[in-house]
Design an enzyme around this catalytic site. Structure first.
Site, PDB file in Angstrom:
ATOM      1  N   ASP A  53       0.877  -1.150   0.000  1.00 48.94           N
ATOM      2  CA  ASP A  53       0.000   0.000   0.000  1.00 48.94           C
ATOM      3  C   ASP A  53       0.922   1.210   0.000  1.00 48.94           C
ATOM      4  OD1 ASP A  53      -3.137   0.687   1.712  1.00 48.94           O
ATOM      5  OD2 ASP A  53      -2.067   1.757   0.135  1.00 48.94           O
TER       6      ASP A  53
HETATM    7  C1  GLC Z   1      -4.162   4.303  -0.315  1.00 46.30           C
HETATM    8  C2  GLC Z   1      -5.083   3.127  -0.142  1.00 46.30           C
HETATM    9  C3  GLC Z   1      -4.983   2.111  -1.247  1.00 46.30           C
HETATM   10  C4  GLC Z   1      -4.747   2.835  -2.554  1.00 46.30           C
HETATM   11  C5  GLC Z   1      -3.362   3.450  -2.473  1.00 46.30           C
HETATM   12  C6  GLC Z   1      -3.064   4.306  -3.706  1.00 46.30           C
HETATM   13  O1  GLC Z   1      -3.525   4.621   0.889  1.00 46.30           O
HETATM   14  O2  GLC Z   1      -5.007   2.439   1.111  1.00 46.30           O
HETATM   15  O3  GLC Z   1      -6.202   1.357  -1.270  1.00 46.30           O
HETATM   16  O4  GLC Z   1      -4.834   1.939  -3.643  1.00 46.30           O
HETATM   17  O5  GLC Z   1      -3.171   4.251  -1.323  1.00 46.30           O
HETATM   18  O6  GLC Z   1      -3.907   5.416  -3.724  1.00 46.30           O
END
Ligand code: GLC
Length: 744
Positions: A257
């Site tokens: 993430d």
């Molecule tokens: C965010 C989210 C994730 C997302 C990523 C990119 O923090 O937790 O679901 O795909 O960052 O935006």
């Protein structure tokens, strides 16, 4: 620069390099490319070069990988090196219904259509990885991101996620199933250390991910921010090496993430492939070397060069990343995609139509336009752009047809009153609207309601912080913005009120006995207005079923029955004490918040049914404008043995006057279990479309696997010989037929 293999380069000049030859097996191409890469090029593959891309290998014509949110549609283009939007004008797309809505359809054909459609839009937008779907289990109604996921039951989530991924990936776009694992809340999501039994892990929180990988063949998995067993999920050896790769044989790429990586050595050794979104070691985002300072960038290269970590670690990562690139960015056979097409709008509408759940109807619905000509619409959600906000799943739509606009197409005279204000979106503070402002809006709406033939209330939650929104959890189970008072006062002056709340979570309904009709509406995206108008007016017969329970009170929910330690967790000294108390828990007792899933396997209806705490509206509940009668359950045999399977079938008849769809659910119950087991567990469902008077058989096949529970000691799935009961019903609390059988 490490010299490339002379033989390979000689061969390459004679013909197309193997890694570029799509007629060759992917693994051959991977090995050929790997031979050609320098160490620096392998390391570069393992981390971001921008907010949403990783570098390929320009020297070899291996392209960059481009990623984009999210599960419900392709997010607007983000700037190269910041969270700001890039301000493009060609990135407006279809907002598909949130995945909770998809789950509420209980229709796997629609899940396939969904994956196909959103995959075509991602392909058209030239994305190689779509950062979704999310399949984290709905454990608490306060989790800000439940709207992105598929409910409280692992079987339902698993059944729905597989076709979504299969069809999405046919576009040459990788699904990136997330957030692996145990990201079941937003509070402290960055470091809360979750402790739970292996039984709960394997029976509740892993199955949908396992289905996504093993059956859906997902090409990517996103690690979650939180910790389990004291280690961050994004580089957690047991989670990624032992379970994901060892037990499930995942051959795709593990992506963090955004900001989920925290340690180079762990990232090197514990199964991570691509590091995205790191906030680095304190460097500002303006630093030219920001990406070079990623954990899997220069620090990793230095460890490899010094021999501190084996070169085999970077080869393993490079193999997984090259495989992902060959499946996507270097896949020249993929379709061209499309965006905001009539087909996609039709798909979004079909999913939206079948997702809406009729919770209560004393006969007011459908609201006949002939009989109810002058309609008052109340509620901010009748006009609010609910595709905006909510975090990374927010979307910039080409079209958004609002409920108010759509209702104006159906009813002769529609008056609108907001009834309340929700305030601006703000992460840092709940933008509280003064009580007197709400009271004035409420008074205005109530006054207008006195003269209306009927009232359609469209409120609920929204995508503001502390509502249905990433990074924050709700801080109350009640509806916000004084809506309970508003609904109560509207119902007092006009009995013909339909409450059609929009939300991604359950909420309290203190006014339930005062209103004749309640619909549960999800975040339905572009087609939300036509879907709501068609269901309320009766053009569409609702067929949605709840993918999660609506507890009467928050304390009736398992996760909220064991104090703060069970939700949201405890931090500081209390965390130290909590962690120390846990039997054999290998937890980092430091500063991280500690949380114990004390309800264990009893999540959702498993809690309500087993603890005999009836829900206000149960998992699987959903009414229709027609009625369905169930006959008796018939077994093909009342003995199930290891090798075979038995079937149970039930005739279902549409006894009403209009066509409708009914999702018939199969639950299994072990009658004399030697271990604690839920009162019942969903093991099958079928959605039948029935004309008035028509009867169809709902047929379920039961194999031994459906009987099993996870034995943590043996680390194995076990079916105990003994008596079982098949329960067939219209909801988890509405069993219409049953039949007993024995497993020998
Ligand atoms: C965010 C989210 C994730 C997302 C990523 C990119 O923090 O937790 O679901 O795909 O960052 O935006």
């Amino acid at each position: 620069m490490t010299s490339v293999n002379a033989d390979v380069s000689a061969t390459a000049t004679a013909q197309k390099p193997i890694y570029q030859d799509e007629s060759r097996p992917v693994e051959e191409r991977v090995e050929d490319a790997l031979l050609r890469l320098t160490l620096e090029e392998k390391v570069a593959l393992c981390h971001a070069q921008s907010k949403f891309s990783t570098p390929g290998v320009a020297r070899l014509g291996i392209p960059e990988l481009w990623m984009s949110d999210g599960p419900h549609g392709v997010r607007a283009e983000i700037s190269w090196n910041s969270w700001d939007y890039a301000g493009w004008t060609n990135d407006r797309i279809t907002a598909f219904p949130a995945l909770t809505a998809l789950a509420a359809t209980w229709n796997t054909d629609l899940a396939a259509l969904y994956g196909k459609s959103v995959g075509e839009e991602a392909r058209y937008r030239r994305k190689d990885v779509l950062l979704g779907p999310g399949v984290n289990i709905y454990r608490t109604p306060l989790n800000g991101r439940n709207f992105e996921y598929m409910g409280e039951d692992p079987f339902l989530a698993g059944e729905m996620v597989v076709p979504y991924i299969q069809e999405l990936q046919k576009n040459g776009v990788a699904a990136c199933v997330k957030h692996f694992a145990l990201n079941n809340q937003e509070k402290w999501r960055g470091n809360v250390n979750v402790t739970l039994s292996d039984r709960a892990l394997y029976e509740i929180y892993l199955p949908a991910f396992r289905r996504a990988v093993v059956d859906g063949k997902a090409w990517a998995v996103m690690g979650a921010y939180n910790k389990i067993w004291g280690g961050h999920c994004c580089h957690n050896s047991r989670l990624l090496n032992d379970i994901l790769r060892g037990e499930w044989h995942f051959d795709g790429a593990v992506i963090t993430d955004w900001g989920g990586a925290h340690d180079t050595r762990e990232a090197a050794l514990n199964g991570l492939d691509i590091e995205m979104g790191s906030f680095t070691n304190g460097l500002t985002s303006d630093s030219g070397s920001t990406y070079d300072e990623y954990y899997l960038a220069s620090p990793y290269l230095r460890m490899l060069q010094s021999g501190e970590v084996s070169l085999s670690t970077v080869d393993a990562k490079a193999r997984n990343i090259l495989r992902l690139i060959f499946r996507t960015a270097m896949n020249t056979r993929k379709p061209f995609g499309s965006v905001a097409s009539p087909e996609h709008y039709a798909a979004a509408k079909s999913i939206a139509d079948e997702s809406i759940v009729l919770l209560k109807n004393d006969g007011l619905l459908p609201l006949s336009p002939e009989r109810y000509r002058r309609v008052l619409v109340v509620g901010e959600n009748a006009v609010k752009m609910l595709n905006e906000g909510g975090g990374s799943s927010e979307l910039k739509v080409k079209d958004m047809f609002s409920p108010l606009e759509a209702l104006r197409e159906v009813y002769d005279e529609v008056v609108y009153a907001p009834g309340y204000k929700s305030g601006r979106f703000a992460y840092d503070v709940e933008d509280v609207i003064p009580e007197e402002v709400q009271a004035e809006l409420r008074r205005e709406a109530v006054e207008l309601a006195k003269d209306a033939d009927a009232v359609i209330y469209i409120g609920g939650l929204n995508k503001n912080a502390f509502q249905d929104c990433e990074s924050t959890d709700r801080y109350t189970y009640s509806l916000p913005f004084c809506q309970d008072e508003l609904i109560t006062e509207l119902a007092a002056v006009n009995p013909n009120i339909v409450v059609a709340n929009i939300s991604g979570n359950a909420y309290a309904m203190p006014w339930l006995d005062r209103v004749p009709a309640v619909l549960q509406i999800w975040y339905l995206g572009t087609m939300i207005g036509p879907a709501i108008a068609d269901v309320i007016s009766g053009r569409v017969n609702p067929s949605g079923k709840l993918p999660f329970s609506f507890p009467r009170r928050l304390e009736d929910c398992g996760a909220h029955s064991f104090g703060a330690e069970a939700y949201p967790g405890v931090e500081g000294e209390a965390a130290g004490n909590a962690a120390a108390d846990l039997e054999g828990a290998d937890v980092n007792v430091g500063r991280d918040p500690q949380e114990v899933y004390a309800e264990d396997i009893l999540v959702g209806y498993r809690w309500h049914d087993t603890k005999n705490v009836p829900a206000m509206f149960a998992f699987g509940h959903g009414l229709s404008y027609t009625c369905f009668a169930y006959g008796s359950a018939r077994l093909s045999s009342d003995v199930l043995s290891d090798a075979g399977s038995i079937t149970v079938s039930v005739p279902v008849t549409n006894t009403g006057s209009r066509a409708g769809k009914e999702t018939v659910q199969l639950y299994l119950s072990e009658l004399n279990a030697v271990v604690p087991r839920p009162a019942k567990e969903l093991k099958g469902f079928v959605k039948l479309s029935l004309e008035p008077g028509e009867t169809k058989e709902a047929v379920f096949t039961i194999g031994v696997d459906a009987l099993k529970y996870f034995d943590a000691e043996a680390h194995a799935w076990i079916a105990q010989p003994g008596a079982f009961r098949a329960l067939i019903g219209s909801a988890s609390d509405d069993v219409r037929a049953s039949a007993d059988f024995v497993y020998k």
